[in-house]
Design an enzyme around this catalytic site. Structure first.
Site, PDB file in Angstrom:
ATOM      1  CB  CYS A   1      -0.895  -0.022   1.233  1.00 62.61           C
ATOM      2  SG  CYS A   1      -1.765   1.517   1.552  1.00 62.61           S
TER       3      CYS A   1
ATOM      4  CD1 TRP B   1      -6.308  -3.343   5.251  1.00 56.26           C
ATOM      5  CD2 TRP B   1      -4.702  -4.414   4.127  1.00 56.26           C
ATOM      6  NE1 TRP B   1      -5.925  -2.549   4.197  1.00 56.26           N
ATOM      7  CE2 TRP B   1      -4.937  -3.174   3.500  1.00 56.26           C
ATOM      8  CE3 TRP B   1      -3.737  -5.271   3.601  1.00 56.26           C
ATOM      9  CZ2 TRP B   1      -4.242  -2.768   2.359  1.00 56.26           C
ATOM     10  CZ3 TRP B   1      -3.034  -4.868   2.475  1.00 56.26           C
ATOM     11  CH2 TRP B   1      -3.289  -3.628   1.867  1.00 56.26           C
TER      12      TRP B   1
ATOM     13  CB  THR C   1      -7.750   2.081   5.693  1.00 57.98           C
ATOM     14  OG1 THR C   1      -7.725   2.924   6.854  1.00 57.98           O
ATOM     15  CG2 THR C   1      -9.087   2.244   4.978  1.00 57.98           C
ATOM     16  CB  VAL C   2      -2.882  -0.610   6.149  1.00 57.06           C
ATOM     17  CG1 VAL C   2      -3.285  -1.819   6.945  1.00 57.06           C
ATOM     18  CG2 VAL C   2      -2.895  -0.912   4.659  1.00 57.06           C
TER      19      VAL C   2
ATOM     20  CE1 TYR D   1      -5.546   3.094  -5.234  1.00 60.08           C
ATOM     21  CE2 TYR D   1      -3.990   4.914  -5.113  1.00 60.08           C
ATOM     22  CZ  TYR D   1      -4.326   3.609  -4.828  1.00 60.08           C
ATOM     23  OH  TYR D   1      -3.443   2.812  -4.140  1.00 60.08           O
TER      24      TYR D   1
END
Length: 357
Positions: free
Chosen positions: A64, A97, A131-132, A195
């Site tokens: 990521c 995740w 999220t990370v 993105y």
């Protein structure tokens, strides 16, 4: 529109039956949900989370780009002993995740198999994407924050008592206004711009995002043609934020996200700038090209339905001379390079750049 964008990732690749997240909303442009958990870890502990070495765990994924920033900054500042590191695998499902790189698929410190568990521990029924990067309080097992732009800034300004000797000043007071201005443009047009190309739901949205992306890359090329770094004559937070997108450009964004006017290797100034940073301790040695490709091509099944991961591109060029020294500047200012990575900070050799043809 809220979209679970892990890169903002997934479960292990052998769990193919797990439902995948949808990333493209047909007929519309991609809009990132930027409402993150805003709790901060500060010297004064005003949010209930004081700076305290050994208390917090950074949960990241090398795949990521947003999490890669935190890995770079943590290394450059020498915060490894103060803030532990948990690493998720390169893929994820629509739910969370996971810690599938660890024995038994369980984080050895937090004792959980899914990052979602730390979110749910603090916010039962947490309704948003898992999220990370995320910072977790080891004493409670609860997530503290996933506000990735603020996490690195706080590493730089709130954790100074625990920086290593010789740590660079990545967010110098006299340059903060300029760094913030540069970062805003890089984020909207480049970091998130790729993105907006890749997750565009119609042709018009894609065309507009594509034009904005390459206009900004051309502008950055012009800026960097006469100066070694984005702001000032040393590495700053601005360089960290641009680098993680450039490192993924040819392996992922050029093909997978249709950002294909030019490869990074065909943009001479940016390519030399990226190689300069890559060859600087803390940058290239936190970059895992195998996990990067696995994440994007295997997770974004509405963009790449087959899940096939391409064999290319050739990565050996990352180690070639860049010539940027001629522009002056000192990477670490009055500081020194970080020592070589140890423990789980080490990127597996087979996932990195071949040192031979």
């Amino acid at each position: 529109m809220s979209v679970f964008v892990a890169t903002v990732g997934s479960v292990s690749s052998n769990q193919t039956s797990t439902p995948q997240a949808a990333y493209v909303a047909p007929g519309t442009e991609f809009v990132r949900d930027t409402a993150y958990i805003e709790s901060r870890i500060t010297r004064d502990g005003r949010d209930g989370y004081p700076v305290e070495p050994g208390r917090y765990r950074l949960v990241a994924a090398r795949a990521c780009p947003w999490a890669n920033r935190t890995l770079i900054v943590r290394r450059l500042l020498g915060l490894q002993d103060a803030i532990s590191l948990g690493l998720c695998g390169p893929t994820h499902d629509a739910d969370s995740w996971t810690f599938d790189l660890d024995p038994g698929g369980v984080d050895p410190v937090l004792g959980i198999p899914r990052l979602k568990d730390a979110y749910e521990k603090r916010f039962p029924g947490y309704p948003k994407g898992i999220t990370v990067p995320a910072v977790v309080d080891e004493t409670t097992g609860e997530v503290v924050t996933n506000d990735f732009p603020q996490i690195t800034i706080d590493f730089e300004v709130e954790w100074t008592d625990y920086h290593r000797d010789g740590a660079p000043d990545l967010y110098p007071q006299r340059l903060r206004a300029e760094i913030d201005q540069v970062n805003r443009g890089v984020y909207t047009e480049v970091n998130n711009g790729v993105y907006r190309c890749g997750f565009a739901g119609d042709q018009a949205s894609y065309d507009a995002a594509y034009a904005r992306l390459f206009a900004k890359l051309d502008e950055l090329s012009q800026r960097l043609s006469t100066q070694r770094y984005l702001v000032g004559d040393t590495i700053t937070e601005a360089d960290v934020r641009l680098f993680t997108t450039l490192a993924r450009f040819d392996p992922v964004y050029h093909g997978h996200f249709k950002c294909n006017r030019s490869k990074l290797t065909e943009m001479p100034v940016l390519w030399a700038y990226a190689r300069d940073l890559f060859q600087t301790p803390g940058f290239g040695d936190t970059t895992d090209f195998t996990q990067i490709k696995q994440h994007y091509y295997m997770v974004h099944r509405d963009v790449n339905p087959s899940g096939i991961v391409p064999d290319g591109p050739d990565l050996t060029g990352w180690l070639t001379p860049h010539g940027r020294e001629e522009l002056g500047g000192r990477p670490f200012g009055d500081g020194t390079p970080p020592p070589p990575p140890t423990g789980n900070d080490i990127v597996p050799e087979q996932n990195w750049v071949p040192t031979h043809g």
